[in-house]
Each structure stands twice: as C-alpha cells, then as structure tokens.
Scaffold this active site. Structure first.
Site, PDB file in Angstrom:
ATOM      1  N   SER A   9       0.846  -1.203   0.000  1.00  0.00           N
ATOM      2  CA  SER A   9       0.000   0.000   0.000  1.00  0.00           C
ATOM      3  C   SER A   9       0.876   1.246   0.000  1.00  0.00           C
ATOM      4  O   SER A   9       1.986   1.231   0.542  1.00  0.00           O
ATOM      5  CB  SER A   9      -0.853  -0.003   1.270  1.00  0.00           C
ATOM      6  OG  SER A   9      -1.446   1.252   1.465  1.00  0.00           O
ATOM      7  N   TYR A  33      -0.578  -0.657  10.646  1.00  0.00           N
ATOM      8  CA  TYR A  33      -0.933  -1.038   9.274  1.00  0.00           C
ATOM      9  C   TYR A  33       0.233  -0.711   8.340  1.00  0.00           C
ATOM     10  O   TYR A  33       0.654  -1.548   7.530  1.00  0.00           O
ATOM     11  CB  TYR A  33      -2.193  -0.292   8.823  1.00  0.00           C
ATOM     12  CG  TYR A  33      -2.587  -0.583   7.386  1.00  0.00           C
ATOM     13  CD1 TYR A  33      -3.005  -1.858   6.996  1.00  0.00           C
ATOM     14  CD2 TYR A  33      -2.531   0.419   6.405  1.00  0.00           C
ATOM     15  CE1 TYR A  33      -3.362  -2.127   5.674  1.00  0.00           C
ATOM     16  CE2 TYR A  33      -2.895   0.152   5.085  1.00  0.00           C
ATOM     17  CZ  TYR A  33      -3.312  -1.130   4.722  1.00  0.00           C
ATOM     18  OH  TYR A  33      -3.649  -1.395   3.416  1.00  0.00           O
TER      19      TYR A  33
HETATM   20  N1  NAP Z   1      -8.576  -0.812  -1.138  1.00  0.00           N
HETATM   21  C1  NAP Z   1      -7.543  -0.008  -1.050  1.00  0.00           C
HETATM   22  O1  NAP Z   1      -7.648   1.210  -1.270  1.00  0.00           O
HETATM   23  C2  NAP Z   1      -6.197  -0.549  -0.697  1.00  0.00           C
HETATM   24  C3  NAP Z   1      -5.100   0.344  -0.688  1.00  0.00           C
HETATM   25  C4  NAP Z   1      -3.839  -0.143  -0.438  1.00  0.00           C
HETATM   26  C5  NAP Z   1      -3.656  -1.493  -0.185  1.00  0.00           C
HETATM   27  N2  NAP Z   1      -4.711  -2.342  -0.183  1.00  0.00           N
HETATM   28  C6  NAP Z   1      -4.457  -3.762   0.116  1.00  0.00           C
HETATM   29  O2  NAP Z   1      -5.214  -4.559  -0.776  1.00  0.00           O
HETATM   30  C7  NAP Z   1      -5.413  -5.839  -0.190  1.00  0.00           C
HETATM   31  C8  NAP Z   1      -6.837  -6.280  -0.468  1.00  0.00           C
HETATM   32  O3  NAP Z   1      -7.740  -5.442   0.212  1.00  0.00           O
HETATM   33  P1  NAP Z   1      -9.127  -4.937  -0.386  1.00  0.00           P
HETATM   34  O4  NAP Z   1      -9.010  -3.485  -0.551  1.00  0.00           O
HETATM   35  O5  NAP Z   1      -9.540  -5.775  -1.520  1.00  0.00           O
HETATM   36  O6  NAP Z   1     -10.060  -5.151   0.911  1.00  0.00           O
HETATM   37  P2  NAP Z   1     -11.284  -6.135   1.208  1.00  0.00           P
HETATM   38  O7  NAP Z   1     -12.346  -5.975   0.193  1.00  0.00           O
HETATM   39  O8  NAP Z   1     -11.612  -5.873   2.645  1.00  0.00           O
HETATM   40  O9  NAP Z   1     -10.629  -7.572   1.077  1.00  0.00           O
HETATM   41  C9  NAP Z   1      -9.748  -8.072   2.041  1.00  0.00           C
HETATM   42  C10 NAP Z   1      -9.768  -9.575   1.970  1.00  0.00           C
HETATM   43  O10 NAP Z   1      -8.840 -10.079   2.943  1.00  0.00           O
HETATM   44  C11 NAP Z   1      -9.513 -11.097   3.658  1.00  0.00           C
HETATM   45  N3  NAP Z   1      -8.935 -11.344   4.968  1.00  0.00           N
HETATM   46  C12 NAP Z   1      -8.872 -10.519   6.019  1.00  0.00           C
HETATM   47  N4  NAP Z   1      -8.332 -11.146   7.075  1.00  0.00           N
HETATM   48  C13 NAP Z   1      -8.054 -12.405   6.671  1.00  0.00           C
HETATM   49  C14 NAP Z   1      -7.517 -13.537   7.303  1.00  0.00           C
HETATM   50  N5  NAP Z   1      -7.182 -13.551   8.597  1.00  0.00           N
HETATM   51  N6  NAP Z   1      -7.343 -14.672   6.584  1.00  0.00           N
HETATM   52  C15 NAP Z   1      -7.702 -14.701   5.283  1.00  0.00           C
HETATM   53  N7  NAP Z   1      -8.247 -13.682   4.630  1.00  0.00           N
HETATM   54  C16 NAP Z   1      -8.424 -12.541   5.335  1.00  0.00           C
HETATM   55  C17 NAP Z   1     -10.953 -10.623   3.744  1.00  0.00           C
HETATM   56  O11 NAP Z   1     -11.793 -11.687   4.136  1.00  0.00           O
HETATM   57  P3  NAP Z   1     -13.229 -11.404   4.828  1.00  0.00           P
HETATM   58  O12 NAP Z   1     -14.135 -10.924   3.739  1.00  0.00           O
HETATM   59  O13 NAP Z   1     -13.582 -12.718   5.393  1.00  0.00           O
HETATM   60  O14 NAP Z   1     -12.992 -10.346   5.872  1.00  0.00           O
HETATM   61  C18 NAP Z   1     -11.154 -10.156   2.334  1.00  0.00           C
HETATM   62  O15 NAP Z   1     -11.409 -11.253   1.488  1.00  0.00           O
HETATM   63  C19 NAP Z   1      -5.037  -5.697   1.282  1.00  0.00           C
HETATM   64  O16 NAP Z   1      -3.798  -6.324   1.499  1.00  0.00           O
HETATM   65  C20 NAP Z   1      -4.914  -4.202   1.491  1.00  0.00           C
HETATM   66  O17 NAP Z   1      -3.969  -3.881   2.490  1.00  0.00           O
HETATM   67  C21 NAP Z   1      -5.987  -1.898  -0.439  1.00  0.00           C
END
Ligand code: NAP
Length: 308
Positions: A148, A173
């Site tokens: 991120s 984070y």
């Molecule tokens: N969206 C952004 O703007 C952004 C920016 C920078 C980086 N990121 C990174 O992108 C990645 C994906 O995030 P996203 O934005 O797509 O968010 P998201 O929609 O909340 O997806 C996160 C996923 O991680 C899963 N997860 C959380 N804890 C877990 C665990 N203990 N074991 C297995 N799976 C787990 C969640 O499962 P559940 O549905 O069961 O909770 C969900 O499937 C993350 O690493 C985040 O740090 C996102």
C-alpha cells in the site's frame, strides 16, 4: 506497460493460481480475471460462508472457469498449514498474497501476533514458505505481495514487531505494508542467489473502493467512522476493478522485474499500472534479512530451498 488493461493479460491456460482474500475487493477481481484467461484459480478465503457466494457468482459469469474455494485463515498458523498441506497441485504458477486488514484496534491472532502484522505479513510469509515446493516446480512462478502507499508512513520496528510497547493502529498497518515490501525484496534476493526463476514482485491499488476501509469501523460499531469511510470511497476512490490492475500486471506480465513495485500512475492514488515509488527502507538488505529471520522464528516456517 502504458495503458495496460486486462486485455493484456497473457493466456493463463495450464497455470495454477492462488489468490488470498479472494471473496472481496481486489482479490475477487484478481481471481476472476486470472480465471477468465484460463488459469485454474484457488480462492483462498477465511470464511467458507463468505467465499461460497463469490465463487457461485464467478461460476455463473464464467462457466468454463476452473475455480475452487480453499479455506485459509491467515490469522491462524494451523489454518495456513492445513491449507498448504491440502494444496492438491504439484505446481503453483501464481500466488497473490492479497488478503489484508487495516487499522484495527489492538488485537492478536490465534498465535498471539498483533493482528495486522500477523495477518498481513506473517500469515503470508508462512503460506508462501509452505507452498514454496509447488512454486519452485513451476518455471518462472510469481509471488505478488499486495502492499500500500500507506507503507510510507512507517518503517518496521524490529524491537517491537507485535506493537506491544506502543500501538497505533495506522502505524501498525503501515508497518505491515512495509513488511510486505521487505518480504518481496528478500525473497527476490534469495531467488536470484539460488539461480531460481521465481519472480517476487509487489503491487498496490492506490485508493480503491472495497470493504477494507469500512470493515474495521463496522466490526467496532463505529457508525460515524464507517459512514465517513463510505463517503470517502464514493468520492475519492477508484473502483476495485481499476485497483486490481497493478496486481494483475505484477502477477502476469512477462516484463515484470523481480522486486518491482507497481501501482496506479497518478500520485500513488489512481490510474493505469506504472512503476511506483517506494520508501528507501523497503530496499534495505539488512532490514529484509532481519525481518526474514524474525518471521522464520515466529512462524516456524523456514524456506529450506532458498536458504540465505
Ligand atoms: N482498497 C484499497 O484502497 C487498498 C489500498 C492499499 C492497499 N490495499 C491492500 O489490498 C489488499 C486487499 O484489500 P481490499 O481493498 O480488496 O479489501 P477487502 O475488500 O476488505 O478484502 C480483504 C480480503 O482479505 C480477507 N482477509 C482478512 N483477514 C483475513 C484472514 N485472517 N485470513 C484470510 N483472509 C483474510 C478478507 O476476508 P473477509 O471478507 O472474510 O474479511 C477479504 O477477502 C489488502 O492487502 C490491502 O492492504 C488496499
């Protein structure tokens, strides 16, 4: 890479991919596009209940797709071990270490690690190490860590990896996302030292509207914060589709360099995939080695085939 889109994803037929956190957000889009291009995709999700509906949706949209749901809780090393032990394929071409949690209040994983460090970094460290034989069996396999822009807020603190002395949720984070980049840095170094064709790379989505921003406030019952985050997502974020592009690029494009970091082209925020700036501390060999040694000790997972 200019103007790179999902149309540019090479044919993935015959390849096996694992995407963590594939039931939601970027992981869902990544799994869908890999499957659309012919990869056999294992959607590794912590909750079977939350994983079933997205898999059904993908099966309806892509009837030819080869999709499987795998149960994986990165916050529980026993679950990580079970997932790896039950992994049914001899080769793994693409591992997308995508799942993550953000800015949660202090908590601990099943093994006692601070939740964000334990889930975002240690869980993926253990998973990748346990799947290493399958990765090394696939020529030119990819490991993609999803980091991120927030990594730039803080370097890791080797004296307090689990935030026990002082805990600030956003700094924790940021440290977990710095750890993702240091992991890729060290994995790429080790692959090169061993003459392995494994490519370890990192990506980030900029700011993409997913559940990430609202999941924490919702779980805590902080209604105002949840609403604030939802409005932010609507006004400032790009779509999950656009946010997943740098991840898909890092996972599939033949031009990806080891230890590269791909993100959106404009201000680390939005746009098409482009090389991304990263904090200098994420390129430190010494820090990468120290984090690696600590991660091996904490998880008990060693990367025998890629020893330093
Ligand atoms: N969206 C952004 O703007 C952004 C920016 C920078 C980086 N990121 C990174 O992108 C990645 C994906 O995030 P996203 O934005 O797509 O968010 P998201 O929609 O909340 O997806 C996160 C996923 O991680 C899963 N997860 C959380 N804890 C877990 C665990 N203990 N074991 C297995 N799976 C787990 C969640 O499962 P559940 O549905 O069961 O909770 C969900 O499937 C993350 O690493 C985040 O740090 C996102």
């Amino acid at each position: 890479m200019p103007g790179w889109t999902t149309q540019d994803i090479p044919d993935q037929s015959g390849r096996v991919a694992v995407v963590t956190g594939a039931n939601s957000g970027l992981g869902f889009v990544t799994a869908r596009e890999l499957a659309r291009k012919g990869a056999r995709v294992v959607l590794a999700c912590r909750s079977e209940a939350r994983g079933n509906a997205p898999v059904d949706r993908l099966r309806a949209e892509l009837p030819q797709a080869r999709l499987e749901l795998g149960r994986l809780d990165l916050g529980d090393l026993a679950s990580v071990r079970d997932f790896a032990a039950g992994f049914p394929y001899e080769r793994l071409d693409v591992l997308v270490d995508n799942a993550g949690v953000m800015a949660l209040p202090y908590g601990r994983t099943a093994d006692g690690f601070e939740t964000q460090f334990g889930t975002n970094h240690l869980g993926h460290f253990a998973l990748t190490g346990l799947l290493l034989p399958a990765l090394l069996a696939a020529p030119g396999a990819r490991v993609v860590a999803v980091s991120s822009p927030a990594h730039a807020l803080a370097n890791i603190d080797m004296r307090d990896l689990n935030g026990e002395r002082r805990y600030r949720r956003w700094i924790a984070y940021a440290r977990s996302k710095t750890a993702n980049l240091l992991f890729v840095h060290e994995l790429a170094r080790r692959a090169a030292a061993h003459g392995s064709s494994l490519v370890a790379a990192a990506a980030h989505p900029g700011y993409a509207a997913t559940n990430l921003q609202t999941a924490g406030p919702r779980a805590e019952g902080r209604r105002a914060a949840e609403r604030f985050m939802s409005i932010g997502n609507r006004v400032f974020a790009q779509s999950a589709e656009a946010g997943a592009l740098p991840v898909l690029y890092a996972a599939t494009d033949p031009g990806v360099r080891p230890d590269s970091f791909t993100g959106p082209s404009f201000a680390m925020w939005r746009g098409v995939p482009a090389p991304s700036w990263r904090a200098p501390w994420t390129l430190s060999d010494a820090a990468g080695e120290r984090l690696w040694a600590a991660s091996e000790e904490l998880t008990g997972v060693t990367y025998g085939a890629l020893k330093a």
